[in-house]
Design a protein around this motif. Sequence first.
Motif, PDB file in Angstrom:
ATOM      1  N   GLY A  75      -1.875   2.143  -5.135  1.00 40.49           N
ATOM      2  CA  GLY A  75      -1.094   3.406  -5.438  1.00 40.49           C
ATOM      3  C   GLY A  75      -1.922   4.374  -6.223  1.00 40.49           C
ATOM      4  O   GLY A  75      -2.597   4.037  -7.017  1.00 40.49           O
ATOM      5  N   ASP A  76      -1.755   5.425  -6.128  1.00 39.38           N
ATOM      6  CA  ASP A  76      -2.438   6.598  -6.534  1.00 39.38           C
ATOM      7  C   ASP A  76      -1.477   7.567  -7.604  1.00 39.38           C
ATOM      8  O   ASP A  76      -2.011   8.480  -8.129  1.00 39.38           O
ATOM      9  CB  ASP A  76      -3.039   7.630  -5.579  1.00 39.38           C
ATOM     10  CG  ASP A  76      -1.930   8.674  -5.036  1.00 39.38           C
ATOM     11  OD1 ASP A  76      -0.865   7.900  -4.655  1.00 39.38           O
ATOM     12  OD2 ASP A  76      -2.076   9.725  -4.957  1.00 39.38           O
ATOM     13  N   ASP A  77      -0.136   7.315  -7.641  1.00 38.20           N
ATOM     14  CA  ASP A  77       0.709   8.478  -8.550  1.00 38.20           C
ATOM     15  C   ASP A  77       1.419   7.442  -9.396  1.00 38.20           C
ATOM     16  O   ASP A  77       1.679   6.421  -9.413  1.00 38.20           O
ATOM     17  CB  ASP A  77       1.465   8.709  -7.345  1.00 38.20           C
ATOM     18  CG  ASP A  77       1.998  10.394  -7.408  1.00 38.20           C
ATOM     19  OD1 ASP A  77       1.784  10.668  -8.777  1.00 38.20           O
ATOM     20  OD2 ASP A  77       2.076  11.014  -6.571  1.00 38.20           O
ATOM     21  N   GLN A  78       2.216   8.464 -10.298  1.00 38.63           N
ATOM     22  CA  GLN A  78       3.085   8.021 -11.122  1.00 38.63           C
ATOM     23  C   GLN A  78       4.130   7.406 -10.554  1.00 38.63           C
ATOM     24  O   GLN A  78       4.649   6.269 -11.266  1.00 38.63           O
ATOM     25  CB  GLN A  78       3.772   9.402 -11.881  1.00 38.63           C
ATOM     26  CG  GLN A  78       4.135   9.262 -13.290  1.00 38.63           C
ATOM     27  CD  GLN A  78       3.330   8.552 -14.178  1.00 38.63           C
ATOM     28  OE1 GLN A  78       1.837   8.700 -14.215  1.00 38.63           O
ATOM     29  NE2 GLN A  78       3.708   7.696 -14.951  1.00 38.63           N
ATOM     30  N   VAL A  79       4.864   7.581  -9.378  1.00 38.93           N
ATOM     31  CA  VAL A  79       5.629   6.586  -8.891  1.00 38.93           C
ATOM     32  C   VAL A  79       5.214   5.167  -8.617  1.00 38.93           C
ATOM     33  O   VAL A  79       5.964   4.266  -8.151  1.00 38.93           O
ATOM     34  CB  VAL A  79       6.251   7.340  -7.461  1.00 38.93           C
ATOM     35  CG1 VAL A  79       7.114   8.733  -7.852  1.00 38.93           C
ATOM     36  CG2 VAL A  79       5.124   7.577  -6.373  1.00 38.93           C
ATOM     37  N   ASP A  80       4.021   4.953  -8.293  1.00 38.52           N
ATOM     38  CA  ASP A  80       3.436   3.547  -8.357  1.00 38.52           C
ATOM     39  C   ASP A  80       3.474   2.651  -9.405  1.00 38.52           C
ATOM     40  O   ASP A  80       3.338   1.273  -9.470  1.00 38.52           O
ATOM     41  CB  ASP A  80       1.980   3.883  -7.554  1.00 38.52           C
ATOM     42  CG  ASP A  80       2.118   4.432  -6.390  1.00 38.52           C
ATOM     43  OD1 ASP A  80       2.749   3.995  -5.612  1.00 38.52           O
ATOM     44  OD2 ASP A  80       1.283   5.595  -6.080  1.00 38.52           O
ATOM     45  N   GLU A  81       3.555   3.516 -10.528  1.00 41.09           N
ATOM     46  CA  GLU A  81       3.675   2.593 -11.924  1.00 41.09           C
ATOM     47  C   GLU A  81       4.558   1.570 -12.034  1.00 41.09           C
ATOM     48  O   GLU A  81       4.211   0.428 -12.563  1.00 41.09           O
ATOM     49  CB  GLU A  81       3.655   3.829 -13.151  1.00 41.09           C
ATOM     50  CG  GLU A  81       2.488   4.661 -13.271  1.00 41.09           C
ATOM     51  CD  GLU A  81       1.253   3.919 -13.487  1.00 41.09           C
ATOM     52  OE1 GLU A  81       1.339   2.741 -14.173  1.00 41.09           O
ATOM     53  OE2 GLU A  81      -0.046   4.031 -13.044  1.00 41.09           O
ATOM     54  N   LEU A 140       0.787  -1.171  -0.018  1.00 38.36           N
ATOM     55  CA  LEU A 140      -0.013   0.079   0.086  1.00 38.36           C
ATOM     56  C   LEU A 140       0.813   1.479  -0.037  1.00 38.36           C
ATOM     57  O   LEU A 140       1.871   1.633   0.659  1.00 38.36           O
ATOM     58  CB  LEU A 140      -0.848   0.082   1.296  1.00 38.36           C
ATOM     59  CG  LEU A 140      -1.761  -1.164   1.472  1.00 38.36           C
ATOM     60  CD1 LEU A 140      -2.102  -1.347   2.854  1.00 38.36           C
ATOM     61  CD2 LEU A 140      -3.097  -1.100   0.550  1.00 38.36           C
ATOM     62  N   ASP A 141       0.541   2.161  -1.040  1.00 36.20           N
ATOM     63  CA  ASP A 141       1.169   3.458  -0.762  1.00 36.20           C
ATOM     64  C   ASP A 141       0.594   4.208   0.287  1.00 36.20           C
ATOM     65  O   ASP A 141      -0.543   3.808   0.678  1.00 36.20           O
ATOM     66  CB  ASP A 141       1.146   4.191  -2.188  1.00 36.20           C
ATOM     67  CG  ASP A 141       1.263   5.593  -2.179  1.00 36.20           C
ATOM     68  OD1 ASP A 141       2.273   5.854  -1.857  1.00 36.20           O
ATOM     69  OD2 ASP A 141       0.313   6.511  -2.719  1.00 36.20           O
ATOM     70  N   PHE A 142       1.008   5.388   0.822  1.00 36.03           N
ATOM     71  CA  PHE A 142       0.448   5.831   1.878  1.00 36.03           C
ATOM     72  C   PHE A 142      -0.163   7.309   1.372  1.00 36.03           C
ATOM     73  O   PHE A 142      -1.523   7.248   1.328  1.00 36.03           O
ATOM     74  CB  PHE A 142       1.525   6.466   2.922  1.00 36.03           C
ATOM     75  CG  PHE A 142       0.981   7.137   4.356  1.00 36.03           C
ATOM     76  CD1 PHE A 142       0.204   6.715   5.104  1.00 36.03           C
ATOM     77  CD2 PHE A 142       1.064   8.730   4.362  1.00 36.03           C
ATOM     78  CE1 PHE A 142      -0.250   7.264   6.133  1.00 36.03           C
ATOM     79  CE2 PHE A 142       0.738   9.176   5.050  1.00 36.03           C
ATOM     80  CZ  PHE A 142      -0.246   8.610   6.251  1.00 36.03           C
ATOM     81  N   ASP A 143       0.248   8.272   0.705  1.00 35.02           N
ATOM     82  CA  ASP A 143      -0.308   9.739   0.435  1.00 35.02           C
ATOM     83  C   ASP A 143      -1.065   9.577  -0.842  1.00 35.02           C
ATOM     84  O   ASP A 143      -0.719   9.041  -1.624  1.00 35.02           O
ATOM     85  CB  ASP A 143       0.909  10.876   0.109  1.00 35.02           C
ATOM     86  CG  ASP A 143       1.670  11.182   1.377  1.00 35.02           C
ATOM     87  OD1 ASP A 143       1.224  12.020   2.275  1.00 35.02           O
ATOM     88  OD2 ASP A 143       2.513  10.139   1.673  1.00 35.02           O
ATOM     89  N   GLY A 144      -2.413   9.794  -0.349  1.00 35.09           N
ATOM     90  CA  GLY A 144      -3.314   9.676  -1.595  1.00 35.09           C
ATOM     91  C   GLY A 144      -3.842   8.289  -1.868  1.00 35.09           C
ATOM     92  O   GLY A 144      -4.869   8.098  -2.659  1.00 35.09           O
ATOM     93  N   THR A 145      -3.445   7.345  -1.072  1.00 38.53           N
ATOM     94  CA  THR A 145      -4.021   5.962  -1.303  1.00 38.53           C
ATOM     95  C   THR A 145      -4.719   5.752   0.053  1.00 38.53           C
ATOM     96  O   THR A 145      -6.008   5.154   0.289  1.00 38.53           O
ATOM     97  CB  THR A 145      -3.090   4.922  -1.667  1.00 38.53           C
ATOM     98  OG1 THR A 145      -2.257   5.446  -2.801  1.00 38.53           O
ATOM     99  CG2 THR A 145      -3.496   3.522  -1.741  1.00 38.53           C
ATOM    100  N   LEU A 146      -3.921   5.758   1.164  1.00 43.02           N
ATOM    101  CA  LEU A 146      -4.216   5.297   2.551  1.00 43.02           C
ATOM    102  C   LEU A 146      -5.009   6.561   3.292  1.00 43.02           C
ATOM    103  O   LEU A 146      -5.660   6.596   4.118  1.00 43.02           O
ATOM    104  CB  LEU A 146      -3.441   4.583   3.369  1.00 43.02           C
ATOM    105  CG  LEU A 146      -2.829   3.236   2.993  1.00 43.02           C
ATOM    106  CD1 LEU A 146      -1.844   2.797   3.918  1.00 43.02           C
ATOM    107  CD2 LEU A 146      -4.041   2.387   3.065  1.00 43.02           C
TER     108      LEU A 146
HETATM  109 MG   LIG Z   1       0.675   8.527  -3.212  1.00 30.85          MG
END
Ligand SMILES: [Mg+2]
Length: 251
Positions: free
Chosen positions: A201-207, A25-31
């Motif tokens: 995840g919610d972001d480009q860095v999760d791709e 799990l990503d944190f910011d924008g996800t959890l």
């Molecule tokens: Mg995030």
Amino acid sequence: MPHLFNHWNHVSRRLRSAPKIALFLDFDGTLARLRPRPEQVWLDGSVRQALAALARSPRFRVWVISGRRQADVRNRIRIPGIRYLGLHGWEGRGGALAQDTVRDLSCLLSRLEVALADVAGLWIENKEYAFAVHYGGVAEPDAMRARAILDSVTEPCSKHFRIECGKNVWEILPRELGDKGAAVKQQLSLLRGRSIAVYLGDDQVDEPAFAALRGGITVRVGPVCGTEARYRLSGVAEVATFLRRLGMEFA
Ligand SMILES: [Mg+2]
């Protein structure tokens, strides 16, 4: 882009057939919902409760993998049994940066602090092994000018550093740190027994993590245009619902 809940029968069948569920799990924008500043972002009670139930379950192995420092993300969650990985998964895996990288990083940081000093509303966060340029409070033309400055200052070091574009943030990361894809692959390689990976995840860095987990259940959170993830969820509230469902059906 299929919504995860519209395919719940298929997804739950896959989860049920796996002895273990590796949940990343990503944190910011996800959890947790994004706020103007990173220090304002905290978990809601409902997310915390759902996460704690999963962390207690022997069926699940839970990681939170964030661009934040490891201690920061751990302090914001503080649920026993969860593994916390900072700096996109590098911090928590062990290892140290090369001396040259540390020197170049601090040199880049001081040059950018000078070059970007007059951009109103912009601030630079020093994460010791990386740094982040936050431009959420910057007017559009100034943000474009700041990006041009950032590119020209970092360009000579592009062999050793990369720029990641997050939401209202540009992160300057040593290439040595790797990305979330490398991090999840490494964590999975340490797991014994058959497991299915789930990544939110919610972001480009999760791709890169979505791309690394093609056999898993990958979920992009929030508005999407172009992603490697298989499914989507609309936001943090649906993530909380998903975590509760996981707890009820599989923990
Ligand atoms: Mg995030």
